[in-house]
Design an enzyme around this catalytic site. Structure first.
Site, PDB file in Angstrom:
ATOM      1  N   CYS A  91       0.865  -1.185   0.000  1.00 14.24           N
ATOM      2  CA  CYS A  91       0.000   0.000   0.000  1.00 14.24           C
ATOM      3  C   CYS A  91       0.901   1.234   0.000  1.00 14.24           C
ATOM      4  O   CYS A  91       1.914   1.256   0.702  1.00 14.24           O
ATOM      5  CB  CYS A  91      -0.899  -0.014   1.233  1.00 14.24           C
ATOM      6  SG  CYS A  91      -2.012   1.405   1.348  1.00 14.24           S
ATOM      7  N   HIS A 132      -9.164  -4.048  -1.635  1.00  8.56           N
ATOM      8  CA  HIS A 132      -8.172  -3.295  -0.854  1.00  8.56           C
ATOM      9  C   HIS A 132      -8.685  -1.881  -0.576  1.00  8.56           C
ATOM     10  O   HIS A 132      -8.607  -1.394   0.555  1.00  8.56           O
ATOM     11  CB  HIS A 132      -6.843  -3.259  -1.623  1.00  8.56           C
ATOM     12  CG  HIS A 132      -5.764  -2.516  -0.924  1.00  8.56           C
ATOM     13  ND1 HIS A 132      -4.737  -3.156  -0.269  1.00  8.56           N
ATOM     14  CD2 HIS A 132      -5.538  -1.187  -0.770  1.00  8.56           C
ATOM     15  CE1 HIS A 132      -3.918  -2.247   0.251  1.00  8.56           C
ATOM     16  NE2 HIS A 132      -4.390  -1.037  -0.044  1.00  8.56           N
ATOM     17  N   GLU A 133      -9.230  -1.235  -1.597  1.00  7.18           N
ATOM     18  CA  GLU A 133      -9.692   0.146  -1.429  1.00  7.18           C
ATOM     19  C   GLU A 133     -10.942   0.223  -0.564  1.00  7.18           C
ATOM     20  O   GLU A 133     -11.106   1.172   0.210  1.00  7.18           O
ATOM     21  CB  GLU A 133      -9.909   0.810  -2.786  1.00  7.18           C
ATOM     22  CG  GLU A 133      -8.693   0.805  -3.701  1.00  7.18           C
ATOM     23  CD  GLU A 133      -7.365   1.124  -3.038  1.00  7.18           C
ATOM     24  OE1 GLU A 133      -7.328   1.897  -2.059  1.00  7.18           O
ATOM     25  OE2 GLU A 133      -6.343   0.601  -3.489  1.00  7.18           O
ATOM     26  N   HIS A 136      -9.946   0.319   2.901  1.00  3.97           N
ATOM     27  CA  HIS A 136      -9.609   1.679   3.322  1.00  3.97           C
ATOM     28  C   HIS A 136     -10.855   2.414   3.817  1.00  3.97           C
ATOM     29  O   HIS A 136     -10.825   3.066   4.863  1.00  3.97           O
ATOM     30  CB  HIS A 136      -8.961   2.478   2.183  1.00  3.97           C
ATOM     31  CG  HIS A 136      -7.496   2.284   2.065  1.00  3.97           C
ATOM     32  ND1 HIS A 136      -6.604   2.697   3.023  1.00  3.97           N
ATOM     33  CD2 HIS A 136      -6.743   1.720   1.095  1.00  3.97           C
ATOM     34  CE1 HIS A 136      -5.377   2.403   2.657  1.00  3.97           C
ATOM     35  NE2 HIS A 136      -5.426   1.794   1.479  1.00  3.97           N
TER      36      HIS A 136
END
Length: 142
Positions: A91, A132-133, A136
């Site tokens: 990241c 992954h996002e 976040h």
């Protein structure tokens, strides 16, 4: 406008609030995310708004199936996932790689930049980036 990348775990670990694609401030966050992603394109394929200091549920990612175009999603939610696997990810906000569980195929509901509600299926690398996002947005640090 390109923004500074947040690396403070205390900030990255906080869940984000819903975003409104019809709100000018939230639309600017999306534009800044695209600009910042483009500036870091050599080492990054996706970003969540908290990576630029904004706690809003907005993500951007590069979709190679669409010719490398940056795609923006407001309020993305994974509604279905299949094909769990273990992998390691890096990241831009963190040093090194970390182990994580991902799914090979996902379905996502989200709002686009025009405020239209969308449903889409993704697989492979693009699905991994989106997961992954969305982590976040949820304050999950790999």
């Amino acid at each position: 406008m390109e923004r500074t990348i947040v690396t403070a775990l205390a900030e990255l670990g906080k869940p984000s609030a819903p975003a409104d694609p019809t709100n000018e401030q939230d639309r600017q966050i999306a534009t800044d995310l695209v600009d910042t992603l483009q500036a870091h394109r050599a080492e990054c394929v996706g970003m969540g708004a908290n990576m630029i200091g904004e706690r809003k549920r907005v993500i951007v990612f590069v979709d190679e199936d669409l010719g490398g175009k940056a795609t923006v999603m407001f309020n993305p939610v994974i509604t279905d996932a299949e094909g769990a696997y273990e992998t390691e990810e890096g990241c831009l906000s963190l040093d090194g790689e970390r182990p994580t569980k991902r799914f090979d195929r996902i379905e996502v509901e989200y709002d686009n930049r025009r405020g239209r509600h969308c449903h889409a299926r993704f697989s492979g690398w693009t699905a991994q980036i989106i997961q992954h996002e969305i982590d976040h947005c949820n304050g999950v640090i790999i």
